[in-house]
Design a protein around this motif. Structure first.
Motif, PDB file in Angstrom:
ATOM      1  N   UNK A  74      -1.074   2.625   5.400  1.00 11.47           N
ATOM      2  CA  UNK A  74      -1.778   1.877   4.357  1.00 11.47           C
ATOM      3  C   UNK A  74      -1.982   0.416   4.734  1.00 11.47           C
ATOM      4  N   UNK A  75      -1.398  -0.010   5.825  1.00 11.73           N
ATOM      5  CA  UNK A  75      -1.530  -1.391   6.289  1.00 11.73           C
ATOM      6  C   UNK A  75      -0.521  -1.656   7.374  1.00 11.73           C
ATOM      7  N   UNK A  76      -0.604  -2.839   7.998  1.00 12.27           N
ATOM      8  CA  UNK A  76       0.286  -3.157   9.115  1.00 12.27           C
ATOM      9  C   UNK A  76       1.748  -3.167   8.690  1.00 12.27           C
ATOM     10  N   UNK A  77       2.029  -3.530   7.421  1.00  9.41           N
ATOM     11  CA  UNK A  77       3.421  -3.583   6.967  1.00  9.41           C
ATOM     12  C   UNK A  77       4.045  -2.198   6.872  1.00  9.41           C
ATOM     13  N   UNK A  78       3.215  -1.151   6.853  1.00 14.34           N
ATOM     14  CA  UNK A  78       3.733   0.213   6.767  1.00 14.34           C
ATOM     15  C   UNK A  78       4.023   0.821   8.132  1.00 14.34           C
ATOM     16  N   UNK A  79       3.690   0.084   9.204  1.00 14.27           N
ATOM     17  CA  UNK A  79       3.886   0.616  10.555  1.00 14.27           C
ATOM     18  C   UNK A  79       5.320   0.415  11.017  1.00 14.27           C
ATOM     19  N   UNK A  80       5.826   1.371  11.783  1.00 15.66           N
ATOM     20  CA  UNK A  80       7.142   1.221  12.405  1.00 15.66           C
ATOM     21  C   UNK A  80       7.031   0.237  13.567  1.00 15.66           C
ATOM     22  N   UNK A  81       8.163  -0.111  14.159  1.00 19.16           N
ATOM     23  CA  UNK A  81       8.140  -1.030  15.305  1.00 19.16           C
ATOM     24  C   UNK A  81       7.335  -0.443  16.463  1.00 19.16           C
ATOM     25  N   UNK A  82       7.550   0.848  16.713  1.00 20.10           N
ATOM     26  CA  UNK A  82       6.811   1.497  17.798  1.00 20.10           C
ATOM     27  C   UNK A  82       5.321   1.504  17.498  1.00 20.10           C
ATOM     28  N   UNK A  83       4.973   1.738  16.224  1.00 21.30           N
ATOM     29  CA  UNK A  83       3.557   1.741  15.852  1.00 21.30           C
ATOM     30  C   UNK A  83       2.954   0.339  15.945  1.00 21.30           C
ATOM     31  N   UNK A  84       3.737  -0.679  15.610  1.00 27.22           N
ATOM     32  CA  UNK A  84       3.247  -2.056  15.730  1.00 27.22           C
ATOM     33  C   UNK A  84       2.911  -2.397  17.177  1.00 27.22           C
ATOM     34  N   UNK A  85       3.798  -2.000  18.089  1.00 25.61           N
ATOM     35  CA  UNK A  85       3.534  -2.247  19.507  1.00 25.61           C
ATOM     36  C   UNK A  85       2.303  -1.479  19.954  1.00 25.61           C
ATOM     37  N   UNK A  86       2.205  -0.214  19.537  1.00 22.34           N
ATOM     38  CA  UNK A  86       1.046   0.598  19.916  1.00 22.34           C
ATOM     39  C   UNK A  86      -0.240   0.020  19.338  1.00 22.34           C
ATOM     40  N   UNK A  87      -0.176  -0.450  18.084  1.00 24.01           N
ATOM     41  CA  UNK A  87      -1.356  -1.046  17.460  1.00 24.01           C
ATOM     42  C   UNK A  87      -1.754  -2.330  18.171  1.00 24.01           C
ATOM     43  N   UNK A  88      -0.773  -3.136  18.538  1.00 20.99           N
ATOM     44  CA  UNK A  88      -1.057  -4.381  19.252  1.00 20.99           C
ATOM     45  C   UNK A  88      -1.722  -4.091  20.597  1.00 20.99           C
ATOM     46  N   UNK A  89      -1.216  -3.088  21.302  1.00 22.58           N
ATOM     47  CA  UNK A  89      -1.819  -2.696  22.579  1.00 22.58           C
ATOM     48  C   UNK A  89      -3.255  -2.210  22.386  1.00 22.58           C
ATOM     49  N   UNK A  90      -3.456  -1.386  21.334  1.00 27.29           N
ATOM     50  CA  UNK A  90      -4.796  -0.843  21.080  1.00 27.29           C
ATOM     51  C   UNK A  90      -5.778  -1.948  20.699  1.00 27.29           C
ATOM     52  N   UNK A  91      -5.315  -2.895  19.886  1.00 22.10           N
ATOM     53  CA  UNK A  91      -6.186  -4.010  19.496  1.00 22.10           C
ATOM     54  C   UNK A  91      -6.510  -4.879  20.699  1.00 22.10           C
TER      55      UNK A  91
END
Length: 448
Positions: free
Chosen positions: A23-40
Motif C-alpha cells: 500500500x506504500x513504501x512504509x508497508x515494505x519490509x527491509x528486503x523489499x525496500x532494498x529491492x525497490x531502491x535497486x529497481x528505482x
C-alpha cells in the motif's frame, strides 16, 4: 520503436514486481525496500538514457542554422537546453550535459548516409542497459573528449572500456575520484602544465559581512596539502578527545560540527603561529605524506600523490614538498612493498601504516581520508592469532570498523604490493549471493 523501449519496460516491470500488493513504501519490509531502491535506480538510469537520446534529437532539430525553424525557438526557448530544463524542472547546466551525453552516444551516418556506430559505443551500451547514469556518463565523456586531443584513437577506445567497467556500481562522487586519477595516469603531457595553471589561480579573499569574517580560498594541491593536513589533524584530535570524554552527554560536552571544528582549527593554528601564550593545538599526528615511484622521482616523469587528496601533483612539486618541514616523502619501489612484521608486535608500525595507505588510500570501505582511519587486524591479533603484517591489515574508520564486525562482513586481500586488492564480502542478509565488493584505492585506480 517498441524494441528500443524494451530495457525501459523491463525496469518498470521489475519495480511493479517489488511493489505488488504493497500500500506504500512504509508497508515494505527491509528486503523489499532494498529491492525497490535497486529497481528505482535501474528505472531512473534507463529513463535518463532514453532522455539523453531525446535531448540529442531536440538539439539536432534546434541547430542555429535552422533559424526560425529551430524546434526550441518554435517552442519559445532560446536554446534546446532551456527547453529541456523547463520540462524537467532541472538546471540548464544539467540539460546541457544531457544533450552532450545524447549526442556523443547517438548513432551516426557517414557522408553517403550509411550507418556508423556511436562515437563512444561502450558508454552507449552501458547507458542503454542501465549500468551508468547520465551524470556519470557525462563525467566519463568529458574526460574522453579531453584525452581525444592527446592520445591515439585506439587507446581512447581501450580507455573507454576500462572506465565504463570500473564506473559501474560507483556513485557520481566516486567516479569523479576515478576520473581525477585516470587523467593523471593518461595525460602524456604530465601534470606539470595543468599544475602551473592551477597554481597561478590560487587565491584567498578575506572580507567582513553580517558581523562575520569570511574567507574564500582556492589552492592548488601542493599549496593546499599542508593546510588540509593541519586542519584535518586538529579535527581528528578533537574527535578523539570527545570520544574519551568522561561524560559525552553532559551539558558542557563538545558538540561542535565538523565545519565549526575546521574554523576553530584555522584560528588555533594562526594564533599559535603568531606566538601566543597558548600551547600548540593538538593535531593527531598530522603529517603531509607525499607518495611517488622511485622511477618517476629519478626520471622526473609521471606524477605523485598526497595522502588525503585525490589531486595529482607533479614530481617537481613532490620534491619541493619533501624539502619542507612536516612532510614525509614516501618513495616506492617496483612492488611498493614494505616489510611485514609477523607476530613480533601487536600494533602496526608507522612504516606499515604508510604501506596500508598506499594500498587502501584511506578507509578501504567508505573512502574517508587516512587521517580519519586506524590500522586494524583482519584476523584479530589476540583471539585469532592474526599476524601484524600487511596481508592481515586494513585501514578503516571507526564507523566502518564497527559495521564490519557487527554485521559479519568478511574481508579478503588479493595479491601483494601495489597490485593487491581489498574485497569486502557482504553477509547473506545484505546480499544472498555474497558478491564481493572492491574496496580501497583500486576502486578508483584505472591502472590498478
Amino acid at each position: 520503436m517498441a524494441e528500443h523501449l524494451t530495457p525501459l519496460h523491463e525496469a518498470i516491470a521489475r519495480l511493479d514486481e517489488v511493489w505488488e500488493g504493497a500500500t506504500g513504501a512504509t508497508a515494505l519490509s527491509r528486503a523489499q525496500l532494498i529491492a525497490a531502491n535497486d529497481a528505482i535506480g535501474l528505472l531512473r538510469r534507463r529513463v535518463e538514457a532514453l532522455h539523453a537520446e531525446v535531448a540529442a534529437g531536440i538539439a539536432s532539430e534546434s541547430r542555429p542554422e535552422l533559424g526560425a525553424d529551430s524546434l526550441a525557438k518554435q517552442q519559445g526557448f532560446r536554446t534546446p537546453a532551456q527547453l529541456i530544463a523547463t520540462t524537467t524542472g532541472g538546471s540548464v547546466g544539467d540539460a546541457t550535459r544531457l544533450v552532450a551525453v545524447g549526442t556523443a552516444t547517438a548513432s551516426r551516418t557517414n557522408l553517403l548516409g550509411e550507418p556508423r556506430p556511436p562515437k563512444y559505443p561502450a558508454v552507449q551500451r552501458a547507458l542503454t542497459i542501465g549500468d551508468l547514469s547520465a551524470p556519470v556518463a557525462a563525467t566519463l565523456l568529458a574526460l574522453l573528449e579531453r584525452m581525444a586531443l592527446k592520445i591515439d584513437p585506439d587507446r581512447i577506445l581501450e580507455v573507454e572500456e576500462l572506465l565504463v567497467a570500473q564506473s559501474a556500481g560507483l556513485s557520481l562522487d566516486e567516479v569523479r575520484r576515478l576520473v581525477t586519477r585516470a587523467e593523471a595516469w593518461l595525460d602524456p603531457d604530465g601534470t606539470a602544465p595543468r599544475e602551473e595553471q592551477l597554481r597561478a589561480r590560487r587565491s584567498l579573499s578575506i572580507y567582513e559581512r553580517d558581523g562575520m569574517i569570511h574567507l574564500d580560498g582556492a589552492f592548488d594541491a601542493a599549496t593546499g596539502a599542508p593546510i588540509v593536513a593541519a586542519v584535518n589533524g586538529y579535527v581528528t584530535a578533537m574527535f578523539a578527545a570527545r570520544k574519551n570524554a568522561l561524560a559525552p552527554d553532559a551539558a558542557d560536552a563538545d558538540h561542535r560540527t565538523v565545519a565549526t571544528l575546521r574554523a576553530d582549527a584555522l584560528s588555533a593554528l594562526c594564533a599559535h603561529a603568531l606566538g601566543c601564550d597558548t600551547e600548540a593545538p593538538a593535531l593527531a599526528g598530522a603529517t603531509v605524506v607525499v607518495r611517488v615511484d622511485l622511477k618517476d622521482l629519478t626520471e622526473g616523469t609521471g606524477y605523485a600523490s598526497v595522502d588525503g587528496s585525490d589531486l595529482p601533483i607533479s614530481v617537481s612539486s613532490a620534491r619541493r614538498l619533501a624539502a619542507s618541514g612536516g612532510t614525509i616523502p614516501c618513495v616506492l619501489g617496483t612492488d611498493r612493498e614494505i616489510l611485514d612484521w609477523g607476530r613480533e608486535q601487536r600494533f602496526f608500525t608507522r612504516a606499515q601504516r604508510l604501506a596500508l595507505v598506499e594500498r587502501d588510500g584511506g578507509c578501504a570501505m567508505c573512502g574517508l581520508p587516512p587521517s580519519m582511519t586506524r590500522a586494524h587486524h583482519i584476523r584479530w591479533w589476540k583471539r585469532d592469532a592474526g599476524p601484524t603484517d600487511l596481508a592481515n591489515g586494513i585501514l578503516l574508520c571507526e564507523s566502518c570498523h564497527h559495521r564490519i564486525h557487527d554485521n559479519d562482513w568478511e574481508i579478503r586481500i588479493e595479491g601483494r604490493g601495489r597490485h593487491s586488492r581489498v574485497w569486502f564480502i557482504p553477509p547473506p542478509g545484505v546480499d544472498p549471493d555474497r558478491t564481493p565488493r572492491l574496496g580501497g584505492r583500486a576502486r578508483y585506480d584505472l591502472a590498478a
